[in-house]
Scaffold this motif. Structure first.
Motif, PDB file in Angstrom:
ATOM      1  N   VAL A  40       0.872  17.956 -47.335  1.00 10.11           N
ATOM      2  CA  VAL A  40       1.718  18.586 -46.324  1.00 10.11           C
ATOM      3  C   VAL A  40       0.880  19.353 -45.313  1.00 10.11           C
ATOM      4  N   GLU A  41      -0.210  19.935 -45.760  1.00 14.77           N
ATOM      5  CA  GLU A  41      -1.055  20.647 -44.813  1.00 14.77           C
ATOM      6  C   GLU A  41      -1.642  19.687 -43.783  1.00 14.77           C
ATOM      7  N   PHE A  42      -2.062  18.524 -44.250  1.00 16.05           N
ATOM      8  CA  PHE A  42      -2.554  17.519 -43.304  1.00 16.05           C
ATOM      9  C   PHE A  42      -1.452  17.113 -42.346  1.00 16.05           C
ATOM     10  N   GLU A  43      -0.266  16.921 -42.874  1.00 16.75           N
ATOM     11  CA  GLU A  43       0.852  16.511 -42.030  1.00 16.75           C
ATOM     12  C   GLU A  43       1.132  17.573 -40.971  1.00 16.75           C
ATOM     13  N   VAL A  44       1.141  18.837 -41.388  1.00 16.45           N
ATOM     14  CA  VAL A  44       1.373  19.931 -40.450  1.00 16.45           C
ATOM     15  C   VAL A  44       0.298  19.937 -39.372  1.00 16.45           C
ATOM     16  N   LEU A  45      -0.934  19.810 -39.815  1.00 19.05           N
ATOM     17  CA  LEU A  45      -2.042  19.801 -38.871  1.00 19.05           C
ATOM     18  C   LEU A  45      -1.900  18.665 -37.861  1.00 19.05           C
ATOM     19  N   MET A  46      -1.543  17.490 -38.341  1.00 19.36           N
ATOM     20  CA  MET A  46      -1.374  16.344 -37.457  1.00 19.36           C
ATOM     21  C   MET A  46      -0.265  16.589 -36.442  1.00 19.36           C
ATOM     22  N   ARG A  47       0.864  17.040 -36.935  1.00 20.73           N
ATOM     23  CA  ARG A  47       1.991  17.255 -36.027  1.00 20.73           C
ATOM     24  C   ARG A  47       1.656  18.270 -34.955  1.00 20.73           C
ATOM     25  N   GLU A  53      -0.606  21.777 -26.384  1.00 22.14           N
ATOM     26  CA  GLU A  53      -1.275  23.044 -26.676  1.00 22.14           C
ATOM     27  C   GLU A  53      -1.444  23.298 -28.169  1.00 22.14           C
ATOM     28  N   HIS A  54      -1.306  22.242 -28.945  1.00 22.76           N
ATOM     29  CA  HIS A  54      -1.526  22.352 -30.392  1.00 22.76           C
ATOM     30  C   HIS A  54      -0.627  23.396 -31.031  1.00 22.76           C
ATOM     31  N   GLN A  55       0.593  23.471 -30.572  1.00 19.23           N
ATOM     32  CA  GLN A  55       1.491  24.472 -31.127  1.00 19.23           C
ATOM     33  C   GLN A  55       2.920  23.946 -31.160  1.00 19.23           C
ATOM     34  N   LEU A  56       3.715  24.554 -32.013  1.00 18.92           N
ATOM     35  CA  LEU A  56       5.110  24.145 -32.199  1.00 18.92           C
ATOM     36  C   LEU A  56       5.877  25.330 -32.773  1.00 18.92           C
ATOM     37  N   ARG A  57       7.143  25.432 -32.416  1.00 18.39           N
ATOM     38  CA  ARG A  57       7.970  26.467 -33.023  1.00 18.39           C
ATOM     39  C   ARG A  57       8.218  26.109 -34.487  1.00 18.39           C
ATOM     40  N   MET A  58       8.418  27.111 -35.304  1.00 18.99           N
ATOM     41  CA  MET A  58       8.596  26.891 -36.733  1.00 18.99           C
ATOM     42  C   MET A  58       9.722  25.884 -36.990  1.00 18.99           C
ATOM     43  N   THR A  59      10.817  26.062 -36.316  1.00 19.87           N
ATOM     44  CA  THR A  59      11.954  25.162 -36.499  1.00 19.87           C
ATOM     45  C   THR A  59      11.596  23.728 -36.139  1.00 19.87           C
ATOM     46  N   VAL A  76       2.875  27.627 -43.576  1.00 23.57           N
ATOM     47  CA  VAL A  76       2.170  28.312 -42.491  1.00 23.57           C
ATOM     48  C   VAL A  76       1.539  29.600 -43.015  1.00 23.57           C
ATOM     49  N   ASP A  77       2.222  30.274 -43.923  1.00 23.32           N
ATOM     50  CA  ASP A  77       1.620  31.442 -44.571  1.00 23.32           C
ATOM     51  C   ASP A  77       0.262  31.081 -45.162  1.00 23.32           C
ATOM     52  N   ARG A  78       0.253  30.052 -45.981  1.00 29.72           N
ATOM     53  CA  ARG A  78      -0.995  29.669 -46.650  1.00 29.72           C
ATOM     54  C   ARG A  78      -2.058  29.288 -45.644  1.00 29.72           C
ATOM     55  N   MET A  79      -1.664  28.447 -44.686  1.00 34.93           N
ATOM     56  CA  MET A  79      -2.654  27.937 -43.738  1.00 34.93           C
ATOM     57  C   MET A  79      -3.155  29.039 -42.819  1.00 34.93           C
ATOM     58  N   GLU A  80      -2.299  30.010 -42.552  1.00 33.77           N
ATOM     59  CA  GLU A  80      -2.742  31.143 -41.741  1.00 33.77           C
ATOM     60  C   GLU A  80      -3.751  31.969 -42.549  1.00 33.77           C
ATOM     61  N   ARG A  81      -3.436  32.155 -43.819  1.00 34.53           N
ATOM     62  CA  ARG A  81      -4.359  32.870 -44.689  1.00 34.53           C
ATOM     63  C   ARG A  81      -5.716  32.171 -44.737  1.00 34.53           C
ATOM     64  N   ASP A  82      -5.708  30.838 -44.701  1.00 31.51           N
ATOM     65  CA  ASP A  82      -6.948  30.078 -44.764  1.00 31.51           C
ATOM     66  C   ASP A  82      -7.606  29.907 -43.396  1.00 31.51           C
ATOM     67  N   GLY A  83      -6.973  30.446 -42.372  1.00 24.52           N
ATOM     68  CA  GLY A  83      -7.589  30.405 -41.056  1.00 24.52           C
ATOM     69  C   GLY A  83      -7.404  29.101 -40.301  1.00 24.52           C
ATOM     70  N   LEU A  84      -6.554  28.219 -40.812  1.00 20.18           N
ATOM     71  CA  LEU A  84      -6.335  26.934 -40.147  1.00 20.18           C
ATOM     72  C   LEU A  84      -5.336  27.056 -38.999  1.00 20.18           C
ATOM     73  N   LEU A  85      -4.418  27.981 -39.148  1.00 15.98           N
ATOM     74  CA  LEU A  85      -3.354  28.173 -38.155  1.00 15.98           C
ATOM     75  C   LEU A  85      -3.260  29.649 -37.839  1.00 15.98           C
ATOM     76  N   ALA A  99       3.600  28.243 -34.352  1.00 12.69           N
ATOM     77  CA  ALA A  99       2.440  28.020 -35.204  1.00 12.69           C
ATOM     78  C   ALA A  99       1.433  27.276 -34.342  1.00 12.69           C
ATOM     79  N   VAL A 100       0.250  27.819 -34.203  1.00 13.82           N
ATOM     80  CA  VAL A 100      -0.776  27.161 -33.385  1.00 13.82           C
ATOM     81  C   VAL A 100      -2.038  26.941 -34.201  1.00 13.82           C
TER      82      VAL A 100
END
Lengths: 166, 166
Positions: A40-47, A53-59, A76-85, A99-100
């Motif tokens: 799912v993290e890969f999927e989020v990153l791809m989307r 601008e590499h960003q999308l609203r949460m919804t 997004v919590d996890r990925m933000e914690r890991d510095g990806l987003l 989320a950017v």
DNA sequence: GCGGGAATATTGCTGTGTCTATAGTTGCTT
DNA sequence: AAGCAACTATAGACACAGCAATATTCCCGC
């Protein structure tokens, strides 16, 4: 000699789809993990990477993935914690948050993607003659259009993704 | 005019497979739920019903489904609680336990299956010309054999399922 | 016979996702 | 302008699956 009800050929046909899906998903997941990403993290990153601008609203992100809005919050919590987003407040609507993808996130995607494409080549595309592949994709498109999970994204609709201006 | 890396056609091809899978899975899950079953419960019921005497050792059941042995333990717990299955001690090996389908379980499967097959007909089989369907299945078989998730079950291998005698 | 290694099922722990409730924000209606 | 319904994101409670640890049983070599 009564044919067993549970040996119906139609069921085995779907079983085939499921097996192919499961096999590909497992291969992909293993490769993602080499780069510290879940599926799912890969999927989020791809989307996100494909969005302006590499960003999308949460919804919107939830709508484009297989996740609920709560699920997106947590990923997004996890990925933000890991510095990806990182989250960014929406200037025109204080309810919304973007989320950017960070530089680090783009780098991670960049190092994961080539192997992913290689896997697709090895286990999927490369297994078939060009004509057979074309035929397969046509058939899948027909089924996809029929089953319509919600029309996640046009087959190659380009940039008319109806992202709200915000 | 540099082609965007993330629009690679190979990725969209896999996306197609994923969409078809997700769509079918969602439709199926909704129909299973009408009969009080989850997807894995249906899968378990099918695997057991197709096995001799409607029973299987826990380990074999795990091998034939997408679950780990822990997962099987828990699913069988739930289904036993609901009266769909029951455990039976293996007479020749006291480590092993059989999961066997009850009358109630067979009845539940019997009332769920026709609708399931109808769904497959409506959204998958029935969407394609016979020739296209045959071609699709051939291609999927090629990919399946290549990706080999573990050779869950032969395409139509019959009854030589190598179930340990026990 | 018996002792060590493999096999089997279960249980605790953890991670991840959905559902429901909640709080804040927006825009429409009166 | 005040009220109200719809929308957005999040937090809590729960469900479910996997991994690692555990207990029991089997099997093989001695």
């Amino acid at each position: 000699m009564t044919k067993n009800l549970y040996d119906d050929a139609r069921i085995t046909a779907v079983g085939l789809v499921m097996e192919v899906y499961a096999g590909l998903a497992a291969r992909f997941a293993a490769q993602f993990e080499e780069h510290g990403l879940s599926t799912v993290e890969f999927e989020v990153l791809m989307r996100l990477a494909r969005s302006p601008e590499h960003q999308l609203r949460m919804t919107d992100l939830a709508a484009q993935t297989s996740l609920s809005t709560s699920g997106v919050t947590r990923v997004v919590d996890r990925m933000e914690r890991d510095g990806l987003l990182c989250r960014r407040a929406c200037p025109s609507d204080r309810r919304s948050a973007y989320a950017v993808v960070t530089e680090s996130g783009m780098a991670r995607l960049g190092e994961t993607l080539p192997g992913h494409i290689q896997l697709i080549q090895d286990w999927f595309i490369g297994q078939l003659e060009p004509a057979a592949l074309e035929s397969l994709l046509d058939s899948l498109r027909v089924v996809r259009d029929a089953v319509h999970p919600g029309a996640t994204a046009g087959s190659r609709g380009g940039s008319a993704e109806a992202t709200t201006p915000c």
